[in-house]
Design a protein around this motif. Structure first.
Motif, PDB file in Angstrom:
ATOM      1  N   LEU A 268      -9.030   5.360  -4.337  1.00  0.00           N
ATOM      2  CA  LEU A 268      -7.874   4.409  -3.879  1.00  0.00           C
ATOM      3  C   LEU A 268      -6.898   4.831  -2.858  1.00  0.00           C
ATOM      4  CD1 LEU A 268      -7.152   2.919  -7.616  1.00  0.00           C
ATOM      5  CD2 LEU A 268      -8.226   1.605  -5.689  1.00  0.00           C
TER       6      LEU A 268
ATOM      7  N   TRP B 245      -8.335   4.505   0.405  1.00  0.00           N
ATOM      8  CA  TRP B 245      -8.318   3.141   0.944  1.00  0.00           C
ATOM      9  C   TRP B 245      -6.751   2.584   1.148  1.00  0.00           C
ATOM     10  CZ3 TRP B 245      -6.891  -1.109  -2.433  1.00  0.00           C
ATOM     11  CH2 TRP B 245      -6.809  -2.588  -1.812  1.00  0.00           C
ATOM     12  N   HIS B 246      -5.841   3.011   0.434  1.00  0.00           N
ATOM     13  CA  HIS B 246      -4.399   2.625   0.722  1.00  0.00           C
ATOM     14  C   HIS B 246      -4.030   3.420   1.903  1.00  0.00           C
ATOM     15  CE1 HIS B 246      -4.047   0.745  -3.096  1.00  0.00           C
ATOM     16  NE2 HIS B 246      -3.875   1.920  -3.853  1.00  0.00           N
TER      17      HIS B 246
ATOM     18  N   HIS C 235       0.880  -1.117  -0.177  1.00  0.00           N
ATOM     19  CA  HIS C 235      -0.075  -0.028  -0.108  1.00  0.00           C
ATOM     20  C   HIS C 235       0.733   1.234   0.002  1.00  0.00           C
ATOM     21  CE1 HIS C 235      -3.970  -1.839   0.310  1.00  0.00           C
ATOM     22  NE2 HIS C 235      -3.309  -2.632   1.045  1.00  0.00           N
TER      23      HIS C 235
ATOM     24  N   ARG D 130     -11.709   7.943  -8.874  1.00  0.00           N
ATOM     25  CA  ARG D 130     -11.186   6.577  -8.791  1.00  0.00           C
ATOM     26  C   ARG D 130      -9.726   6.670  -7.863  1.00  0.00           C
ATOM     27  NH1 ARG D 130      -7.959   3.038 -11.130  1.00  0.00           N
ATOM     28  NH2 ARG D 130      -8.213   0.755 -10.640  1.00  0.00           N
ATOM     29  N   ASP D 131      -8.896   7.376  -8.307  1.00  0.00           N
ATOM     30  CA  ASP D 131      -7.681   7.486  -7.825  1.00  0.00           C
ATOM     31  C   ASP D 131      -7.903   8.203  -6.328  1.00  0.00           C
ATOM     32  OD1 ASP D 131      -6.389   6.802  -9.988  1.00  0.00           O
ATOM     33  OD2 ASP D 131      -5.971   8.675 -10.677  1.00  0.00           O
TER      34      ASP D 131
END
Length: 761
Positions: A595, A598-599, A575, A591-592
């Motif tokens: 993400l 989330w990371h 991650h 979307r980035d």
């Protein structure tokens, strides 16, 4: 009386009342209310409130409603009922694992859903379910009311103490940052880390450390005394280790304060009365921690000591130290401290004109950090003095704490726990259907419940068997020799109270359940039928449940610490690597952004798990593994993660800085992602290639030359001084991150990860 004594006393009183009151009223199934008290006390927090109690009651009613609906729809078809219930409770227990607040809310929902089934007997199932709901709600109400009125905790005083402890560590770290490197000695290092965590910060294993003494010395303003002559290289290592120890202590104190405040924030009336001020204080403490973590580095790095390039550096440091020292007094003030306009902190422009780019970056960054630290401390002193003040009125806009999510979705261990619950439910159900064991359907209920509670807990499953055996050894003699002699309710109350008090005083967490199960094996009720065969039957049922929990420790997913450490280490750096890749994009899509969030969340959660499980690796079975090396690696990962998050936040604020954007386009960073990616796979050999670290450092040694070339093509007159300073600030963030990553790599390479792949036998 200690907090542990008060907690055990409250639980013992609650469970005793949950048993005796239903018995006095002639109600059936008093053990249901007692079991509810036991579960809440074992899995919930130690502070109770009406808000929590209300949510637990609602969760119980929801679980009862779902359970009764399923019984009404599928009671005639047992296999279909078991299928639907297994899926429902799997989802409920997954939500319980993902919920970051009081987990007993969803736990009671799942437990009540399971208890609605009358062992396959459709006749009387509705009344049976209503009775179970009623007794569960009664247990919730009893535990909530006794928890509120018996030994209520002094919340504000506890938070004051934690805030003072955090401020003391912050002050100690700031004093260490301001000291010139030559004032730190190996004698100082010998008192750096707490005895229980000395391995986290040692570079020379022959030296012991003590964090508390360093913090005390720094907090009192006294500089550590040099008693022995040491070489410059040893002095350099001492300075670095000193800052590491204090930074780690600051992170721990900040996390403890944040966790405690978030726990109390939602339902504490004492805090709610001054919620704006408390929120501002928590946010300011967090910002001060970030500033100090950025400033905590080894001196000198690119240039000289700050006293060389910051005007009146000693006087400015004394002002900030005085602000730290005034914080404890501000808590007791009945009047609001006014904001004080301090002299601004300035760099020496003549020095910076002739300095290198890295030197300027370090100087401008530290100048900014000290100015921000000065401002935040003034605001913090004013903020905390307004809490419980009689004058009120702050006159400034306070920052708000970062929003914390209520759920952490997409956690791998939560998903694995849900799969374990589903498989355990069907394994126990198949055993019940084919062999009709003692306890009947209760084997299915308690197996699924305990697997959900104990999955991925740092407890060896054999301990659960030992605890239950101890509880059984305690309860059987009581069943034979004590209970038949009890004739009045007060005697029974004393017995239940002592049994419960011993369990919760000596043990903690869900493991307490296995000791208290011994009391439930003797079947306390109004009309006691003393039949040892019945007791042995109940004990056999709980042994079956215990063996089911032990089996789930290894299947279908292992919970062995050595295997989990390899998984968590790979996940953490994976991650980190993907965060590096996202940072290199000039613009992020929706979307980035999802993400990236989330990371970040997964990386932080993984580090917490890695920190817990690293202490559980059995060194006797893996003699090549050194707990000190493992602890040092975890400490380095924590510092590296903090710098990575700081860079991520700083990059967001510099998203419109043209100098930074052009530099990222022309000079794409390949080193940080490459190092993070290399750490995802454990090396087969203990020692890394001798040239690897030197080659990486040589790349950054050439950074100064590349910066000269970059600035040759930039017309600085077209850019504001803010953009130029922002670029140097960003440059220093990257440099800090590189230093922390290399420290992390060195600590990583000291651990023989390949040894963890070996079997214990």
């Amino acid at each position: 009386m200690s907090d542990k004594f008060k907690f055990a006393f409250r639980v013992a009183v609650s469970l005793t009342f949950a048993y005796l009151f239903p018995m006095a009223m002639g109600w059936s199934n008093p053990s249901t209310a007692a079991t509810t008290v036991m579960l809440i006390a074992s899995t919930g927090s130690r502070r109770e409130s009406l808000a929590k109690g209300t949510l637990r009651v609602l969760g119980t009613l929801l679980g009862g409603f779902i359970g009764l609906v399923l019984v009404g729809m599928f009671a005639q078809d047992r296999m279909l009922y078991l299928l639907v219930v297994s899926l429902v409770v799997t989802v409920v227990f997954y939500i319980r694992s993902a919920y970051l607040n009081d987990p007993t809310l969803f736990m009671l929902t799942g437990v009540t859903t399971l208890m609605m089934y009358h062992g396959g007997d459709a006749q009387g199932a509705f009344l049976y379910g209503i009775e179970r709901i009623y007794m569960t709600v009664f247990g919730v109400v009893v535990y909530t009311l006794i928890g509120i009125f018996l030994f209520p905790p002094r919340v504000e005083q506890n938070l004051h103490q934690m805030a003072d402890a955090l401020a003391a560590v912050q002050k100690g770290l700031f004093d260490a940052i301001c000291q010139p490197p030559e004032s730190l000695s190996s004698e100082t290092v010998s008192h750096m880390a707490d005895k229980s965590q000395a391995a986290e910060f040692q570079t020379d294993k022959s030296r012991s450390t003590d964090t508390e003494r360093i913090v005390s010395d720094a907090g009192s303003g006294s500089a550590p005394q040099t008693q022995t002559h040491i070489s410059p290289e040893a002095d350099k290592n001492a300075s670095h280790t000193d800052l590491m120890a204090l930074t780690q202590a600051m992170f721990a104190a900040q996390k403890a304060f944040d966790t405690r405040y978030q726990t109390l924030n939602a339902d504490c009336s004492e805090i709610s009365a001054y919620k704006t001020e408390w929120d501002g204080a928590q946010a300011l403490f967090s910002q001060i921690t970030d500033l100090l973590a950025m400033a905590a580095r080894q001196h000198p790095r690119a240039g000289g000591h700050p006293e060389h390039y910051i005007r009146d550096f000693s006087a400015r440091c004394e002002e900030i130290t005085a602000l730290f020292a005034s914080l404890p007094e501000a808590w007791e003030s009945k009047e609001v401290y006014p904001l004080v306009a301090l002299e601004p902190i300035e760099c020496d422009g003549d020095v910076l004109k002739q300095a290198s780019h890295l030197y300027r970056g370090e100087a401008i960054t530290l100048n900014y950090l000290l100015g921000q630290l000065q401002e935040k401390l003034c605001q913090l002193r004013t903020c905390i003095s307004s809490i419980d003040s009689v004058t009120g009125g702050l006159g400034l806009d306070l920052p708000t704490p970062a929003a914390t999510p209520d759920f952490r979705w997409w956690d791998a261990e939560n998903a694995k726990t849900s799969i374990k619950v589903l498989l355990t439910y069907w394994l126990a159900a198949a055993f019940w259907i084919n062999f009709n064991p003692p306890g009947g359907y209760n084997v299915v209920i308690y197996s699924a419940l305990l697997v959900s509670l104990l999955s991925y807990m740092p407890i060896h499953p054999v301990l659960l068997l030992i605890l239950f055996t101890l509880g059984f050894a305690f309860s059987v003699p009581s069943y034979v020799f004590i209970l038949p002699q009890l004739t009045i309710g007060s005697e029974l109350a004393v017995f239940i109270f002592l049994y419960t008090f011993i369990g919760f005083y000596l043990l903690k967490g869900p493991v307490t359940i296995f000791f208290l199960l011994g009391m439930f094996t003797i079947g306390i009720n109004n009309t006691m039928v003393y039949n040892f065969n019945i007791t042995i039957t109940i004990v056999t049922m709980f042994y079956l449940i215990t063996f089911t929990v032990i089996l789930s420790h290894y299947l279908p997913f292992t919970s062995r610490p050595e295997a989990l450490m390899l998984i968590f280490r790979e996940r953490f750096f994976r991650h980190c690597y993907r965060l590096f890749r996202l940072m290199q994009k000039p613009k992020l899509t929706i979307r980035d952004r999802i993400l990236r969030r989330w990371h970040r969340v997964t990386m932080q959660a993984t580090l917490g798990k890695m920190k817990v499980w690293s202490q559980k690796v059995p060194t006797k079975s893996f003699p090549d593994i050194d707990q000190q090396d493992m602890a040092a690696f975890i400490a380095a990962c924590e510092v590296f993660q903090h710098h990575l998050l700081m860079l991520d936040r700083g990059k967001s604020k510099l998203s419109d800085n043209e100098i930074v954007l052009n530099a990222q386009k022309k000079h794409r960073d390949q080193i940080l992602p490459a190092v993070a990616k290399s750490l995802m796979a454990a090396p087969e050999k203990r020692d890394p290639p001798p040239h690897e670290s030197e080659d990486l450092r040589q790349d950054y040694h050439e950074l100064e030359h590349r910066l000269d070339q970059y600035f040759e093509h930039i017309v600085l007159e077209k850019h504001s001084s803010k953009d130029i300073a922002g670029f140097y600030f960003f440059l220093n963030l990257k440099k800090n991150l590189f230093e922390s990553l290399m420290l992390c790599k060195r600590a990583h390479d000291q651990v023989p990860w390949s040894a963890l792949r070996m079997t214990r036998f």
